[in-house]
Write a protein that holds these residues in place. Sequence first.
Motif, PDB file in Angstrom:
ATOM      1  N   THR A  74       0.862  -1.181   0.000  1.00  0.00           N
ATOM      2  CA  THR A  74       0.000   0.000   0.000  1.00  0.00           C
ATOM      3  C   THR A  74       0.898   1.231   0.000  1.00  0.00           C
ATOM      4  O   THR A  74       2.082   1.159   0.368  1.00  0.00           O
ATOM      5  N   ALA A  75       0.325   2.369  -0.368  1.00  0.00           N
ATOM      6  CA  ALA A  75       1.125   3.592  -0.435  1.00  0.00           C
ATOM      7  C   ALA A  75       1.717   3.943   0.928  1.00  0.00           C
ATOM      8  O   ALA A  75       2.883   4.347   1.028  1.00  0.00           O
ATOM      9  N   ASP A  76       0.919   3.777   1.996  1.00  0.00           N
ATOM     10  CA  ASP A  76       1.410   4.118   3.328  1.00  0.00           C
ATOM     11  C   ASP A  76       2.538   3.178   3.760  1.00  0.00           C
ATOM     12  O   ASP A  76       3.550   3.617   4.328  1.00  0.00           O
ATOM     13  N   GLU A  77       2.367   1.875   3.510  1.00  0.00           N
ATOM     14  CA  GLU A  77       3.419   0.917   3.857  1.00  0.00           C
ATOM     15  C   GLU A  77       4.683   1.192   3.041  1.00  0.00           C
ATOM     16  O   GLU A  77       5.802   1.117   3.559  1.00  0.00           O
TER      17      GLU A  77
ATOM     18  N   ARG B  46      11.099   5.588   3.843  1.00  0.00           N
ATOM     19  CA  ARG B  46      11.691   6.386   4.916  1.00  0.00           C
ATOM     20  C   ARG B  46      12.793   5.603   5.631  1.00  0.00           C
ATOM     21  O   ARG B  46      13.839   6.163   5.981  1.00  0.00           O
TER      22      ARG B  46
ATOM     23  N   LEU C 194       5.626   4.050   1.785  1.00  0.00           N
ATOM     24  CA  LEU C 194       6.249   5.284   2.256  1.00  0.00           C
ATOM     25  C   LEU C 194       7.104   5.016   3.492  1.00  0.00           C
ATOM     26  O   LEU C 194       8.220   5.528   3.618  1.00  0.00           O
ATOM     27  N   ALA C 195       6.593   4.192   4.408  1.00  0.00           N
ATOM     28  CA  ALA C 195       7.351   3.846   5.615  1.00  0.00           C
ATOM     29  C   ALA C 195       8.631   3.104   5.242  1.00  0.00           C
ATOM     30  O   ALA C 195       9.700   3.341   5.824  1.00  0.00           O
TER      31      ALA C 195
END
Length: 289
Positions: free
Chosen positions: A165-168, A174, A170-171
Amino acid sequence: MSSRPASDRRVTFADLAEKKAAGEPIAMVTAYDHPSARVADEAGVDIVLVGDSAAMTVLGYDSTVPVTVDELITLTSAVRRGLSRPLLVADLPFGSYEASDEQAVATAQRFVKTTGCDAVKIERGGTSVDRARAIVASGIAVMGHVGLTPQTATVLGGYRSQGRTADEALALCRSALALQDAGCFAIVFEAIPSDVTEAIMPRMQVPVIGIGAGPAADGQVLVFHDLLGIYEGRPARFVKRYAELRQAMIDGVAAYAADVRSGGYPAREHGYAMAPDESARLRELLTAL
């Protein structure tokens, strides 16, 4: 024709950086003993990793978690004795670096002093970023590892791809950037969508080594036993088999056992002989026993 590079000079960190800058792919494999190290060396790969995957491939554990520092030091030392050209990286096993910076530095120092490895590898972002920074500050090179990190596979939901997913994603990105900022000379991306690798690569200044992370990475790594078809069981989706040695090994050992049982082995040419007079004298001496 051999694909071995023309130069037999040992690969350096500067060489890897130059390969990235030139867009020249980096080839990395795992190895866990002296014979496999010799094969990797002769094949001309750039990096050899003594991965904690040895826990499953050669030590018979059901995950990477149980393998100890002592076990990996023994394996890494054997691999070091078999390498002349590739850069050697050793995995720090689960439980050997997470507790504190002091623990991480002490473990890394032990690996370098005892085995002669060129660098160590640790998994994850988060507090591992601090551990990486501390090890680098102590003068030891560190390879990072994000995505599917086998040491914490249970927490991640098992051996499955990460960052879907986009959030995963992104993490994950990072974490990769944080490891880069901490001074890692390279970072492994494991089992993540190719889209994620492609998206983050413009911001990666150090070599990225992919395993199931798509072709955009600066290099690729596969487990020795997977790519040669030695390891039993179903391989991961990202594995490409370049040989099927396990069946060849089974066939060879079975043929040997059959030959022994039939009396076909050993034949006369497989033995050693005494001079006739010495043989005769031995028989005389044996009669006096």
